[in-house]
Design a protein around this motif. Structure first.
Motif, PDB file in Angstrom:
ATOM      1  N   LEU A 237       0.684  -1.302  -0.010  1.00 51.54           N
ATOM      2  CA  LEU A 237      -0.016   0.281   0.318  1.00 51.54           C
ATOM      3  C   LEU A 237       0.613   1.385  -0.085  1.00 51.54           C
ATOM      4  CD1 LEU A 237      -2.669  -0.727   2.569  1.00 51.54           C
ATOM      5  CD2 LEU A 237      -2.685  -0.728  -0.020  1.00 51.54           C
ATOM      6  N   ASN A 238       2.063   0.867   0.769  1.00 51.38           N
ATOM      7  CA  ASN A 238       2.680   2.066   0.917  1.00 51.38           C
ATOM      8  C   ASN A 238       3.656   2.818  -0.551  1.00 51.38           C
ATOM      9  OD1 ASN A 238       3.271   1.133   4.234  1.00 51.38           O
ATOM     10  ND2 ASN A 238       2.546   3.723   3.169  1.00 51.38           N
ATOM     11  N   ILE A 239       3.384   1.850  -1.557  1.00 48.71           N
ATOM     12  CA  ILE A 239       4.168   1.820  -3.165  1.00 48.71           C
ATOM     13  C   ILE A 239       3.161   2.713  -3.879  1.00 48.71           C
ATOM     14  CG2 ILE A 239       5.174   0.739  -4.617  1.00 48.71           C
ATOM     15  CD1 ILE A 239       7.107  -1.245  -2.307  1.00 48.71           C
ATOM     16  N   ILE A 240       1.879   2.295  -3.281  1.00 44.50           N
ATOM     17  CA  ILE A 240       1.163   1.684  -4.367  1.00 44.50           C
ATOM     18  C   ILE A 240       0.517   3.566  -4.056  1.00 44.50           C
ATOM     19  CG2 ILE A 240      -1.587   1.585  -5.062  1.00 44.50           C
ATOM     20  CD1 ILE A 240      -1.296  -1.887  -4.591  1.00 44.50           C
ATOM     21  N   GLY A 241       1.007   3.909  -3.480  1.00 45.29           N
ATOM     22  CA  GLY A 241       0.062   5.413  -2.340  1.00 45.29           C
ATOM     23  C   GLY A 241       0.206   5.684  -3.488  1.00 45.29           C
ATOM     24  N   PRO A 242       1.766   6.532  -2.633  1.00 47.23           N
ATOM     25  CA  PRO A 242       2.951   7.728  -3.522  1.00 47.23           C
ATOM     26  C   PRO A 242       2.869   7.214  -5.329  1.00 47.23           C
ATOM     27  CG  PRO A 242       3.997   6.632  -1.526  1.00 47.23           C
ATOM     28  CD  PRO A 242       2.520   5.465  -2.279  1.00 47.23           C
ATOM     29  N   THR A 243       3.610   6.030  -6.153  1.00 52.62           N
ATOM     30  CA  THR A 243       3.177   5.833  -7.070  1.00 52.62           C
ATOM     31  C   THR A 243       1.621   6.914  -8.251  1.00 52.62           C
ATOM     32  OG1 THR A 243       3.447   3.401  -6.963  1.00 52.62           O
ATOM     33  CG2 THR A 243       3.435   3.942  -9.116  1.00 52.62           C
ATOM     34  N   VAL A 244       0.573   5.986  -7.302  1.00 54.08           N
ATOM     35  CA  VAL A 244      -0.732   7.464  -7.575  1.00 54.08           C
ATOM     36  C   VAL A 244      -0.592   8.538  -7.768  1.00 54.08           C
ATOM     37  CG1 VAL A 244      -2.683   7.715  -7.400  1.00 54.08           C
ATOM     38  CG2 VAL A 244      -1.930   5.231  -7.723  1.00 54.08           C
ATOM     39  N   ILE A 245       0.513   9.160  -6.937  1.00 58.73           N
ATOM     40  CA  ILE A 245       0.452  10.560  -6.369  1.00 58.73           C
ATOM     41  C   ILE A 245       1.813  11.191  -7.095  1.00 58.73           C
ATOM     42  CG2 ILE A 245       1.555  12.001  -4.624  1.00 58.73           C
ATOM     43  CD1 ILE A 245       0.184  10.389  -2.488  1.00 58.73           C
ATOM     44  N   GLY A 246       2.299   9.975  -7.367  1.00 62.09           N
ATOM     45  CA  GLY A 246       3.699  10.920  -8.021  1.00 62.09           C
ATOM     46  C   GLY A 246       2.790  10.640 -10.024  1.00 62.09           C
ATOM     47  N   LEU A 247       2.074   9.995 -10.433  1.00 61.44           N
ATOM     48  CA  LEU A 247       1.381  10.349 -11.274  1.00 61.44           C
ATOM     49  C   LEU A 247       0.305  11.302 -11.635  1.00 61.44           C
ATOM     50  CD1 LEU A 247       0.257   6.827 -12.216  1.00 61.44           C
ATOM     51  CD2 LEU A 247       1.934   7.398 -13.588  1.00 61.44           C
ATOM     52  N   VAL A 248      -0.333  11.808 -11.009  1.00 64.57           N
ATOM     53  CA  VAL A 248      -0.737  12.715 -10.587  1.00 64.57           C
ATOM     54  C   VAL A 248       0.491  14.045 -11.233  1.00 64.57           C
ATOM     55  CG1 VAL A 248      -2.402  14.444  -9.323  1.00 64.57           C
ATOM     56  CG2 VAL A 248      -2.449  11.560  -9.320  1.00 64.57           C
ATOM     57  N   PHE A 249       0.980  14.182 -10.080  1.00 59.00           N
ATOM     58  CA  PHE A 249       1.719  15.061 -10.020  1.00 59.00           C
ATOM     59  C   PHE A 249       3.268  15.318 -11.770  1.00 59.00           C
ATOM     60  CE2 PHE A 249       2.137  15.521  -5.350  1.00 59.00           C
ATOM     61  CZ  PHE A 249       1.002  16.427  -4.756  1.00 59.00           C
ATOM     62  N   ALA A 250       3.700  14.176 -11.356  1.00 56.62           N
ATOM     63  CA  ALA A 250       4.158  14.432 -13.102  1.00 56.62           C
ATOM     64  C   ALA A 250       3.337  15.087 -13.952  1.00 56.62           C
ATOM     65  CB  ALA A 250       4.488  13.131 -13.676  1.00 56.62           C
ATOM     66  N   VAL A 251       1.859  14.439 -14.357  1.00 56.83           N
ATOM     67  CA  VAL A 251       0.859  14.778 -15.357  1.00 56.83           C
ATOM     68  C   VAL A 251       0.974  16.323 -14.887  1.00 56.83           C
ATOM     69  CG1 VAL A 251      -1.262  15.301 -16.023  1.00 56.83           C
ATOM     70  CG2 VAL A 251      -0.385  13.105 -15.732  1.00 56.83           C
ATOM     71  N   GLN A 252       0.906  16.819 -14.019  1.00 57.95           N
ATOM     72  CA  GLN A 252       0.344  18.517 -13.737  1.00 57.95           C
ATOM     73  C   GLN A 252       1.774  19.009 -13.431  1.00 57.95           C
ATOM     74  OE1 GLN A 252      -2.649  17.848 -13.690  1.00 57.95           O
ATOM     75  NE2 GLN A 252      -2.877  20.054 -12.123  1.00 57.95           N
TER      76      GLN A 252
END
Length: 225
Positions: A184-199
């Motif tokens: 879970l502590n890998i999945i969450g930051p990965t999703v957050i990273g995707l959002v921030f990278a796109v932004q």
């Protein structure tokens, strides 16, 4: 505006990419090693945060002295205050929606796991709100500058693909949190990273992401404590 990365040799960029991945992981590994020295948990946590700042400094020196180009090769786009606030709000909203959907999927897939490392950190945060604040500031600044500001544009330059750069930088960002010990502590930051990278691709302004990252961590950790 994109600074001319063609003037920087590809092997130099690749080494920089490796360093941007390796240094934060070494900072986290260092925090594990110092546990054996008998240092109290709070001091250990401070040292691990300072290690991230040192990683950022070394990467900054590499970009200036070896790559001979700015740390941020995507020139910062300037916005009015109202536009800044709008961008922060939109980014934060997208982040909330992405995390909420991910949480629903995690529940449906019955992925569970409790992080002993995170629980230990929360105990420290309850005792020291300054440590909580310092942790949020450190994460917001160092992680965004390293994984979005430095790594993402260079991956795009080397891979010649925006999408691959976004996905790869986000996965690497997720694995930076492997020390917490659960999927879970890998999945969450990965999703957050995707959002921030796109932004970051959209706004080309790292300060927007730093603010959102800081606020997200602050609200989340404050709620947990």
């Amino acid at each position: 505006m994109l600074y001319n990365t063609n003037a920087t040799k590809k092997p130099v960029l690749i080494i920089g990419i490796i360093l941007s991945i390796l240094l934060p992981f070494l900072a986290m590994a260092f925090s594990i090693l110092i546990k054996k020295l008998g240092i109290d948990n709070e001091t250990q946590f401070y040292i691990s945060r300072f290690a991230l700042w040192i990683s950022l400094l070394l990467l900054f020196l590499y970009s200036i002295k070896i790559e001979r180009q700015p740390f941020l090769i995507w020139a910062e786009t300037k916005y009015s205050i109202s536009a800044y606030l709008k961008a922060v709000f939109i980014t934060f909203l997208k982040l909330f929606i992405a995390v909420y959907i991910t949480s629903l999927l995690i529940v449906l897939l019955k992925i569970t796991g409790e992080s002993a490392a995170l629980n230990k950190a929360l105990v420290l945060f309850k005792k020291s709100y300054f440590l909580l604040f310092f942790t949020c500031v450190t994460a917001g600044i160092t992680e965004e500058l390293i994984f979005r500001g430095y790594l993402l544009p260079r991956l795009e330059s080397v891979l010649k693909s925006k999408n691959m750069a976004i996905v790869l930088s986000s996965i690497l960002f997720g694995f930076l949190h492997i020390g917490y010990g659960t999927l879970l502590n890998i999945i969450g930051p990965t999703v957050i990273g995707l959002v921030f990278a796109v932004q970051y691709q959209k706004y080309r302004n790292i300060k927007i992401l730093i603010i959102c990252h800081f606020l997200w961590d602050l609200l989340l950790l404050t709620a947990k404590t």
